[in-house]
Design a protein around this motif. Structure first.
Motif, PDB file in Angstrom:
ATOM      1  N   PRO A  11      23.934 -68.629-126.941  1.00 42.14           N
ATOM      2  CA  PRO A  11      23.506 -67.101-127.929  1.00 42.14           C
ATOM      3  C   PRO A  11      23.722 -68.320-129.782  1.00 42.14           C
ATOM      4  CG  PRO A  11      25.509 -67.515-127.343  1.00 42.14           C
ATOM      5  CD  PRO A  11      25.494 -68.939-126.604  1.00 42.14           C
ATOM      6  N   GLU A  12      24.276 -69.468-129.409  1.00 41.06           N
ATOM      7  CA  GLU A  12      24.256 -69.860-131.367  1.00 41.06           C
ATOM      8  C   GLU A  12      22.957 -70.398-131.933  1.00 41.06           C
ATOM      9  OE1 GLU A  12      24.850 -73.237-128.281  1.00 41.06           O
ATOM     10  OE2 GLU A  12      26.116 -71.228-128.577  1.00 41.06           O
ATOM     11  N   LEU A  13      22.094 -69.989-131.312  1.00 45.28           N
ATOM     12  CA  LEU A  13      20.859 -70.961-130.998  1.00 45.28           C
ATOM     13  C   LEU A  13      19.630 -69.110-130.905  1.00 45.28           C
ATOM     14  CD1 LEU A  13      19.852 -73.447-128.391  1.00 45.28           C
ATOM     15  CD2 LEU A  13      20.509 -73.714-131.219  1.00 45.28           C
ATOM     16  N   PRO A  14      18.737 -69.076-132.389  1.00 46.70           N
ATOM     17  CA  PRO A  14      18.520 -67.848-132.636  1.00 46.70           C
ATOM     18  C   PRO A  14      17.450 -68.239-132.088  1.00 46.70           C
ATOM     19  CG  PRO A  14      19.627 -68.427-135.209  1.00 46.70           C
ATOM     20  CD  PRO A  14      19.594 -69.375-133.755  1.00 46.70           C
ATOM     21  N   ILE A  15      16.428 -66.709-131.411  1.00 43.62           N
ATOM     22  CA  ILE A  15      15.126 -66.505-130.653  1.00 43.62           C
ATOM     23  C   ILE A  15      14.119 -65.976-131.494  1.00 43.62           C
ATOM     24  CG2 ILE A  15      13.490 -66.458-128.659  1.00 43.62           C
ATOM     25  CD1 ILE A  15      16.991 -66.577-127.491  1.00 43.62           C
ATOM     26  N   HIS A  16      12.984 -67.279-131.930  1.00 41.49           N
ATOM     27  CA  HIS A  16      11.833 -66.885-132.359  1.00 41.49           C
ATOM     28  C   HIS A  16      10.577 -66.761-131.076  1.00 41.49           C
ATOM     29  CE1 HIS A  16      12.361 -68.040-136.772  1.00 41.49           C
ATOM     30  NE2 HIS A  16      13.294 -66.800-136.284  1.00 41.49           N
ATOM     31  N   ALA A  17       9.646 -65.308-131.067  1.00 43.00           N
ATOM     32  CA  ALA A  17       8.870 -65.469-130.147  1.00 43.00           C
ATOM     33  C   ALA A  17       7.141 -66.296-130.544  1.00 43.00           C
ATOM     34  CB  ALA A  17       8.151 -63.973-129.430  1.00 43.00           C
ATOM     35  N   SER A  18       7.086 -66.577-129.537  1.00 44.71           N
ATOM     36  CA  SER A  18       5.702 -67.935-130.629  1.00 44.71           C
ATOM     37  C   SER A  18       4.227 -66.542-130.326  1.00 44.71           C
ATOM     38  CB  SER A  18       5.619 -69.071-129.017  1.00 44.71           C
ATOM     39  OG  SER A  18       4.233 -69.508-129.572  1.00 44.71           O
ATOM     40  N   THR A  19       3.689 -66.976-130.789  1.00 41.71           N
ATOM     41  CA  THR A  19       2.141 -66.183-131.184  1.00 41.71           C
ATOM     42  C   THR A  19       1.829 -66.673-130.137  1.00 41.71           C
ATOM     43  OG1 THR A  19       0.068 -65.919-131.861  1.00 41.71           O
ATOM     44  CG2 THR A  19       1.152 -68.259-131.231  1.00 41.71           C
ATOM     45  N   ASP A  43      14.762 -56.143-128.229  1.00 46.88           N
ATOM     46  CA  ASP A  43      16.246 -55.470-127.749  1.00 46.88           C
ATOM     47  C   ASP A  43      16.405 -57.053-126.377  1.00 46.88           C
ATOM     48  OD1 ASP A  43      16.530 -53.361-128.626  1.00 46.88           O
ATOM     49  OD2 ASP A  43      14.958 -52.199-127.430  1.00 46.88           O
ATOM     50  N   LYS A  44      15.316 -57.754-126.392  1.00 46.96           N
ATOM     51  CA  LYS A  44      15.895 -58.405-125.940  1.00 46.96           C
ATOM     52  C   LYS A  44      16.771 -59.925-126.209  1.00 46.96           C
ATOM     53  CE  LYS A  44      14.307 -56.446-122.104  1.00 46.96           C
ATOM     54  NZ  LYS A  44      14.589 -54.961-123.530  1.00 46.96           N
ATOM     55  N   GLY A  45      16.971 -60.209-127.666  1.00 50.30           N
ATOM     56  CA  GLY A  45      17.194 -61.357-128.219  1.00 50.30           C
ATOM     57  C   GLY A  45      16.798 -62.022-129.422  1.00 50.30           C
ATOM     58  N   ILE A  46      15.368 -61.264-129.067  1.00 52.26           N
ATOM     59  CA  ILE A  46      14.931 -62.279-130.553  1.00 52.26           C
ATOM     60  C   ILE A  46      14.811 -61.336-132.231  1.00 52.26           C
ATOM     61  CG2 ILE A  46      12.335 -62.447-130.963  1.00 52.26           C
ATOM     62  CD1 ILE A  46      12.722 -63.747-128.621  1.00 52.26           C
ATOM     63  N   SER A  47      15.301 -62.323-132.670  1.00 53.80           N
ATOM     64  CA  SER A  47      14.812 -62.292-134.106  1.00 53.80           C
ATOM     65  C   SER A  47      13.806 -62.350-134.956  1.00 53.80           C
ATOM     66  CB  SER A  47      15.836 -63.155-134.738  1.00 53.80           C
ATOM     67  OG  SER A  47      16.005 -64.402-134.581  1.00 53.80           O
ATOM     68  N   ARG A  48      13.060 -62.530-134.357  1.00 50.67           N
ATOM     69  CA  ARG A  48      11.427 -62.338-135.156  1.00 50.67           C
ATOM     70  C   ARG A  48      10.010 -62.600-134.036  1.00 50.67           C
ATOM     71  NH1 ARG A  48      10.601 -67.468-139.888  1.00 50.67           N
ATOM     72  NH2 ARG A  48      11.941 -66.710-140.655  1.00 50.67           N
ATOM     73  N   VAL A  49       9.618 -61.843-134.400  1.00 48.10           N
ATOM     74  CA  VAL A  49       7.914 -62.756-133.631  1.00 48.10           C
ATOM     75  C   VAL A  49       7.322 -63.071-134.766  1.00 48.10           C
ATOM     76  CG1 VAL A  49       6.114 -60.859-132.215  1.00 48.10           C
ATOM     77  CG2 VAL A  49       8.642 -60.012-132.459  1.00 48.10           C
ATOM     78  N   ILE A  50       6.325 -63.982-133.867  1.00 46.60           N
ATOM     79  CA  ILE A  50       5.265 -64.826-134.630  1.00 46.60           C
ATOM     80  C   ILE A  50       3.682 -63.682-133.428  1.00 46.60           C
ATOM     81  CG2 ILE A  50       3.506 -66.854-134.899  1.00 46.60           C
ATOM     82  CD1 ILE A  50       6.102 -67.929-133.846  1.00 46.60           C
TER      83      ILE A  50
END
Length: 755
Positions: free
Chosen positions: A138-146, A161-168
């Motif tokens: 959980p210490e690693l923020p998650i970005h959703a890849s394009t 809602d699934k833990g993603i902090s940014r969407v590409i």
């Protein structure tokens, strides 16, 4: 006395932004978006930072979408993190490929390493990796890849809602749609602003995989879209896109409040990245309303970087109609002249700009094919060697390449301006922590304050009540920041002094060194134990459960079903069906209409829907008493990804068709009753919003035939051959019925190993 040092050497502006959501700040304060640059190695990353990039993204040798290029070593990535964290910059790690069960153990080891290095975020595509990071790191923020192909706010908010902090976001989104998505989204958005474009929608292209087993979803794309194809009426590069360039759109993107503006190009070197960052930095920093004044200068800077013809990509409907550059595949750059004559040892040209020793040139033939490229090492004006030519002169350039007659000469690279930073002086930090130091008589107590790393260490030392010259906060901060020499970086440091104490310098140094050794041991042990606590997905022999498999068949509109199968049709197909397929692509402007269509289908008796994109889960959660099936364009390539989709509400899930036999069997070991395999049909291998200049059958240079099919929203490419796989015992089958289907078939990748 308590003193907290936040993020050693961290600028206040960076600290301020770390305390508040960037999306909120961007919309309220109209801050300048983050400028995000590609980096394939440490040299390129540092060049990007020197030119003004706020952040870079890059990967190591495995599990990233650019595996065929040079990538970071562990040592260089550790040094990059150290530089970034001490200079107010950010680094995003690319882990954006699909993985199979047999690779999950290696991915977990990799994440254990990264949890110490602490990139500012991990960019992912695989739903199983999403689950793995969210539950265990959980210490690693998650970005959703394009590559997740998110193209509307429903998809964005579902991932939030699934833990993603940014969407590409998907590249094929218009400016109008982007503004609406930004307005309706709950988390940060990132968009591409410059670089090469894929013809296909992201994450669903199977073109390279079909042509030779080299999967773009595994970082190994061979770019078949850049090849020439043939029709009875002519030939061309029917899927080769122009490059994206948005210098003139920067004012609109700034106004929207988009969090991050991304430059494509991890295959590029430092000279290219430096030029592109320079150009966009100039546009971003120019005050509002004055951008037009510097636009020409920015374009001239950008001209130094190689690339294809510029385009606005998919940002406007007009641009979509011309984004395909079908009459040329050549990678261009800055035009510097034309070939006059060719000799065995080089060629003579007429220059239009100055040329320098060390320039990288490409000579493009009139046919538009990719011409030869080389670095200039020797050139002459009137037989005299020169290091720099004038413009509008005849120049002879020595080279050993086959130069095309009457070719156009483009500069695609300049002599590399190496970073001024001494890489050897950047510490190799392997663990980043938050630390509290409390000094007391007889020693100190150190406490790691990260929630996921609870740990305390007590050390004895010659610490006495001070009669004079007490140790100061600054003394302690200076000494313990030297933990970086021992491979430990401090995200923040809190020093607590309960009174006035005297500590000799050598005692303080000894305490710091002892602390470093114990911290390194305990952190390594913690990571090792944490790794052991993560469950493994082991292979087991396949067994026939005796359950009755179902054969589901998708029919396009107008096709008659043969009966005795589970029928799937598009949501808007008036013909009867057991299951309705939601569109692969739903623009933001059509979301509400799609909600209404789903409601109408339910009222008409439909109880089962097949989701082909993430947004579908968000829309369907509004309805109760329905069943959800996962479609082919949701890449489920491992058991963790399968578990994730079942948690999202999927009753049946189609496995990713690129899997090899071993990959299928491993998932079936755990999920046989809910898994489905594509066993027959012509699978679309490319889908795009771009206007393809042909329709119907085309062929490549080897004679392979494909069919281009156009619909209202997308253009689809189908291979002539259909997939034909022997069903697995007791496993649900999925088939595609396609008009004019081929009688020939192929096992595709089933009997090989997925590359």
């Amino acid at each position: 006395t308590i003193c907290t040092l936040v993020h050693s050497y961290l600028p206040f502006s960076q600290f301020f932004h770390s305390q508040f959501p960037t999306k909120l700040l961007n919309s309220v304060m109209h801050t300048i978006p983050e400028l995000l640059a590609p980096a394939g190695d440490l040299e390129t990353a540092l060049a990007a930072f020197e030119s003004g990039a706020d952040a870079v993204y890059g990967g190591l040798s495995r599990f990233n979408a650019r595996e065929r290029t040079h990538n970071f070593s562990e040592t260089d990535f550790a040094r990059l993190m150290a530089y970034a964290r001490t200079h107010g910059k950010k680094v995003y790690l690319t882990l954006n490929t699909l993985v199979m069960d047999r690779e999950l153990s290696d991915v977990t080891d990799f994440l254990s390493l990264m949890s110490g290095l602490r990139p500012h975020a991990v960019i992912i595509q695989d739903f199983g990796i999403l689950r793995l990071i969210r539950e265990h790191y959980p210490e690693l923020p998650i970005h959703a890849s394009t590559q997740m192909a998110v193209h509307n706010s429903a998809g964005v908010n579902f991932l939030a809602d699934k833990g993603i902090s940014r969407v590409i976001l998907e590249r094929q989104v218009t400016l109008e749609e982007l503004a609406l998505i930004q307005r309706h989204s709950n988390i940060e958005l990132e968009v591409f602003i410059h670089g090469a474009l894929c013809c296909s929608l992201s994450g669903v292209c199977l073109f390279s995989s079909w042509m030779g087993g080299w999967s773009g979803n595994r970082g190994k794309c061979k770019q078949p879209c850049r090849r020439r194809y043939f029709t009875p009426n002519g030939n061309g590069f029917f899927f080769s896109t122009k490059d994206l360039c948005t210098l003139d759109l920067i004012p609109q993107l700034k106004k929207m409040g988009i969090t991050s503006l991304k430059i494509e190009g991890r295959l590029r070197k430092a000279d290219y990245v430096r030029s592109v960052v320079d150009a966009y930095r100039l546009m971003l920093d120019t005050p509002k309303g004055e951008e037009h004044v510097v636009l020409k200068e920015a374009r001239n800077i950008l001209n130094r970087a190689s690339g294809r013809e510029w385009s606005s990509g998919f940002f406007t409907q007009k641009a979509m109609k011309s984004v395909i550059n079908y009459d040329s595949m050549g990678s261009r750059g800055q035009w510097v002249g034309d070939v006059i004559s060719v000799r065995p040892n080089g060629f003579e040209m007429k220059t239009s700009r100055r040329i320098f020793i060390g320039d990288k040139l490409r000579v493009q033939p009139a046919s538009g094919e990719e011409g030869p490229s080389f670095i200039v090492t020797l050139m002459r004006e009137n037989t005299t060697p020169v290091r720099r030519s004038d413009k509008n002169v005849r120049l002879f350039i020595h080279c050993d390449k086959a130069i095309p007659q009457k070719g156009k000469v483009f500069r695609i690279g300049s002599p590399v301006k190496y970073p001024r930073i001494n890489v050897d002086k950047i510490p190799e930090i392997r663990h980043w922590i938050r630390l509290e130091i409390r000094i007391h008589p007889g020693g100190l107590r150190a406490r790691v304050t990260d929630p996921h790393l609870p740990h305390s260490i007590t050390l004895s030392g010659d610490v006495q009540k001070a009669k004079k010259h007490p140790v100061t906060q600054q003394d302690l901060e200076t000494e313990f920041l030297k933990l970086s020499v021992d491979g430990i970086g401090l995200l923040d440091l809190t020093v607590i002094l309960d009174g006035d104490y005297f500590i000799q310098n050598k005692t303080l140094r000894s305490l710091r060194q002892s602390l470093a050794g114990l911290l390194n041991e305990s952190l390594a042990a913690y990571q090792s134990q944490k790794r052991k606590n993560i469950p493994e997905f082991s292979r087991k022999p396949l067994e026939n459960t005796g359950s009755e498999p179902v054969t589901s068949v998708y029919f396009s509109q107008g096709e008659q079903d043969p009966g005795d199968v589970w029928i799937i049709r598009d949501l808007d197909d008036p013909a009867p069906a057991h299951e309705r397929l939601l569109p692969l692509f739903c623009p933001e402007t059509r979301l509400q209409a799609l909600r209404q269509s789903i409601t109408k289908a339910i009222q008409s008796g439909t109880q089962t829907f097949r989701v082909s994109s993430l947004y579908g889960f968000e829309l369907l959660k509004e309805f109760s008493g329905i069943h959800i099936h996962g479609g082919f364009s949701l890449p489920v390539a491992n058991s963790m990804a399968f578990q994730e989709l079942t948690d999202w509400g999927a009753d049946k899930i189609l496995l990713w068709p690129e899997l090899d036999r071993s990959g299928f069997e491993s998932i079936l070991t755990h999920w046989r009753d809910k898994a489905e395999i594509l066993t027959e049909g012509r699978l679309p291998i490319l889908m795009t919003r771009g206007v393809i200049p042909v329709e119907g059958d085309i062929r490549d240079s080897r004679g392979a035939v494909f069919t281009v099919v156009k619909t209202d929203t997308l253009t689809w490419l189908y291979p002539e051959k259909e997939i034909s796989i022997k069903p697995f015992p007791g496993v649900h089958q999925f088939k595609i019925f396609f008009r004019d289907k081929s009688t020939s078939g192929t096992d595709w990748n089933l009997n090989g190993e997925w590359k």
